[in-house]
Each structure stands twice: as structure tokens, then as C-alpha cells.
Write an enzyme that holds these catalytic residues in place. Structure first.
Site, PDB file in Angstrom:
ATOM      1  N   ASP A  27       0.933  -1.172  -0.127  1.00  0.00           N
ATOM      2  CA  ASP A  27       0.149  -0.010   0.048  1.00  0.00           C
ATOM      3  C   ASP A  27       0.905   1.415  -0.083  1.00  0.00           C
ATOM      4  O   ASP A  27       1.983   1.199   0.760  1.00  0.00           O
ATOM      5  CB  ASP A  27      -1.068  -0.163   1.056  1.00  0.00           C
ATOM      6  CG  ASP A  27      -2.107   0.922   1.098  1.00  0.00           C
ATOM      7  OD1 ASP A  27      -2.210   1.420   0.040  1.00  0.00           O
ATOM      8  OD2 ASP A  27      -2.944   0.975   2.096  1.00  0.00           O
ATOM      9  N   HIS A  44       2.902   3.143  -9.105  1.00  0.00           N
ATOM     10  CA  HIS A  44       2.689   1.586  -9.164  1.00  0.00           C
ATOM     11  C   HIS A  44       4.077   1.110  -9.857  1.00  0.00           C
ATOM     12  O   HIS A  44       4.298  -0.190  -9.598  1.00  0.00           O
ATOM     13  CB  HIS A  44       1.483   1.227  -9.840  1.00  0.00           C
ATOM     14  CG  HIS A  44       0.416   1.706  -9.245  1.00  0.00           C
ATOM     15  ND1 HIS A  44       0.094   1.498  -8.260  1.00  0.00           N
ATOM     16  CD2 HIS A  44      -0.816   2.392  -9.677  1.00  0.00           C
ATOM     17  CE1 HIS A  44      -1.165   1.935  -7.638  1.00  0.00           C
ATOM     18  NE2 HIS A  44      -1.742   2.530  -8.908  1.00  0.00           N
ATOM     19  N   LEU A 138      10.763 -21.205  -3.992  1.00  0.00           N
ATOM     20  CA  LEU A 138       9.825 -20.217  -3.533  1.00  0.00           C
ATOM     21  C   LEU A 138       8.629 -20.322  -4.465  1.00  0.00           C
ATOM     22  O   LEU A 138       8.693 -20.156  -5.558  1.00  0.00           O
ATOM     23  CB  LEU A 138      10.722 -18.677  -3.615  1.00  0.00           C
ATOM     24  CG  LEU A 138       9.805 -17.448  -3.533  1.00  0.00           C
ATOM     25  CD1 LEU A 138       9.085 -17.316  -2.059  1.00  0.00           C
ATOM     26  CD2 LEU A 138      10.190 -16.241  -3.768  1.00  0.00           C
TER      27      LEU A 138
END
Ligand code: FPP
Length: 254
Positions: A27, A44, A138
Site C-alpha cells: 500500500d 505503481h 519459492l
């Protein structure tokens, strides 16, 4: 927090007490951009660099699951220009990172109503997910068009159908059954949830799965978040005592 030294890099962490699954609410991209008189989309774009850094950090220290809240069901209500830019950014990320993910044994997965994503994004996602499906160092899980309540509704509908057709009996429904019918059926619950930008909310993220997660909120805006702060948070996590609702038997503490 005890007087233990604060980890500055992954090597200072106790490898035996790392979380298996880290979940992150990314955020603050918009506020980061606004502070610099840039547009939200530039925020972004900078945020995508932090995504790369977090993937690298988890791989380097050996955390096997990382889930990132990249686009919520509510985010569809943002201006079309911003939604389009986020979708384009996602495609760019998938194209640019594909080889790097492969080289590093990272498997890409997605959770959420991915069928709502534009065809171009779905195709890019499917392609990278298929190419990396056998990787096991991962798992990078992108929550895309994801909402925790929608996920629970989806499970409840499946359950109603299965019950109506006699495929499941009421006695069979327990925590495990519910967990097996969520998007995260083959993923351990998050051990820690990190949210950047100072907001102290869960915002419909992994509602069922975070039942016993440790929460960590930082005022840092997502584009400014980096490995050093992540390691500090993990150091703090390693000093928390997780009791899962039980009492401390003294076995694990000095
Ligand atoms: C929240 O910040 C962030 C998002 C809704 C999108 C997250 C996207 C990225 C980090 C970039 C790309 C992701 C990938 C996986 C390549 P906000 O816009 O709500 O910030 P604000 O609250 O300051 O306005």
C-alpha cells in the site's frame, strides 16, 4: 523487543525461525507519487521495483511462500486509466521476470477471480505459471482480483452444491475441509502479514488464512519499502512468542 541485535541483512536472522509464508499488502504507491508530484501510475511502476526486491529477499533467505496483494476485487472500481496501467504493468512484470523466476527456481501462482482479468493478462500469467510449475524454491503467489469474502462465498457455494448432491455430509466439514476448498488449498497459512503505508486494516485479504498470523504495520510507503526494513521486521517476528491460543509451557523460553 529484547536487546538482541537488529538484523541488517538476511544473515543476521535465525534460519530455524523464519516464517514459511509471508503475506504483504502493498500500500502507498499513490501517496508516494503524490509526494513527488508524479502521477499514481508512476507510483505503481516504482512499486514494481519493491516487488522484485521482496521476491529476491525471500529467495535469498529461504522463505518458501510469498503472497502479494496486487489487485483486489475492489480495485476494479478505480479509474479505467489506472486499472489499464496496472494490467499493463503486470504484463510487463511477467515478461521481464519470467527468465529470472525460472533461473532462481521460483514458481509463480495466482489466487483470486483471475477469469475477470483481461485475456492478455491471463495468457501472460498462464504462460509463466505453466513454465515455472515445477520450481520449488519459492512460490510467488499474486493475489489478483482477489477478495477474502468472495473466496469464502465461492467455497460456500461449492459446499452447498456438494451437500445438495450428497457428495459431502455435514460431519465431514471441519477447518481442514474449508482450507482445502480455498484458493490456498496447498499453501500453509501466512505466519506474518505485513502492510505498508501506515494503514492498519486487513482490507479483505486472506481472511480465513490469517487467523494466527502475526501482524506488522509499517508507515513506510510501498515504493520506499526495502530489504533492510523487511529483515528488521523478520527480526521482530523471530522474537515474538506465537502461542496459537494455547498457554506458554515454558519449554521454548528462557
Ligand atoms: C496500493 O497502493 C497498491 C495497489 C492497488 C497495486 C499494487 C501494485 C504494485 C505494487 C505494482 C505492480 C505489481 C506487480 C505484482 C508487478 P495505492 O494505489 O492504494 O496507494 P495509495 O493508498 O497511496 O493511494
Amino acid at each position: 523487543m529484547s536487546s538482541k541485535r537488529i538484523p541488517r541483512d538476511g544473515d543476521d536472522l535465525d534460519p530455524g525461525r523464519l516464517p514459511r509464508h509471508v503475506a504483504m499488502i502493498m500500500d502507498g504507491n499513490g501517496r508516494w507519487a503524490k509526494k513527488r508530484l508524479l502521477n499514481r501510475i508512476q507510483g505503481h511502476e516504482k512499486g514494481a521495483d519493491t516487488v522484485r526486491a521482496m521476491v529476491e529477499a525471500c529467495r535469498e533467505i529461504g522463505i518458501p511462500f510469498l503472497t502479494l496483494y496486487a489487485f483486489s476485487t475492489e480495485n476494479w472500481q478505480r479509474p479505467k486509466r489506472e486499472v489499464d496501467a496496472l494490467m499493463a504493468l503486470l504484463i510487463k512484470f511477467l515478461e521481464n521476470e519470467r527468465d529470472e523466476l525460472q533461473k532462481n527456481g521460483i514458481r509463480l501462482a495466482a489466487i483470486g477471480e483471475v477469469e475477470r482479468l483481461p485475456g492478455k493478462v491471463r495468457r501472460a500469467l498462464d504462460e509463466v505459471m505453466a513454465a515455472t510449475a515445477a520450481n520449488d524454491k519459492l512460490r510467488l503467489i499474486l493475489a489478483l482480483s482477489y477478495g477474502g469474502r468472495a473466496e469464502i462465498v465461492r467455497m460456500a457455494r461449492f459446499l452447498a452444491e456438494a451437500a445438495a448432491t450428497g457428495k459431502v455430509q455435514a460431519e465431514e466439514i471441519d477447518h481442514d475441509w474449508v482450507g482445502r476448498h480455498l484458493y490456498t488449498s496447498d499453501v500453509p497459512d501466512p505466519d506474518i502479514l505485513i502492510r505498508t503505508s501506515g494503514e492498519m486494516r486487513v482490507s479483505n485479504f486472506l481472511l480465513w488464512q490469517i487467523a494466527y498470523a502475526e501482524f506488522h504495520f509499517t508507515p513506510t510507503l510501498w515504493p520506499d519499502f526495502g530489504k533492510e526494513e523487511f529483515y528488521r521486521i523478520l527480526g521482530d517476528y523471530q522474537q515474538r512468542e506465537r502461542r496459537f491460543g494455547k498457554v506458554d509451557t515454558g519449554a521454548d523460553t528462557a
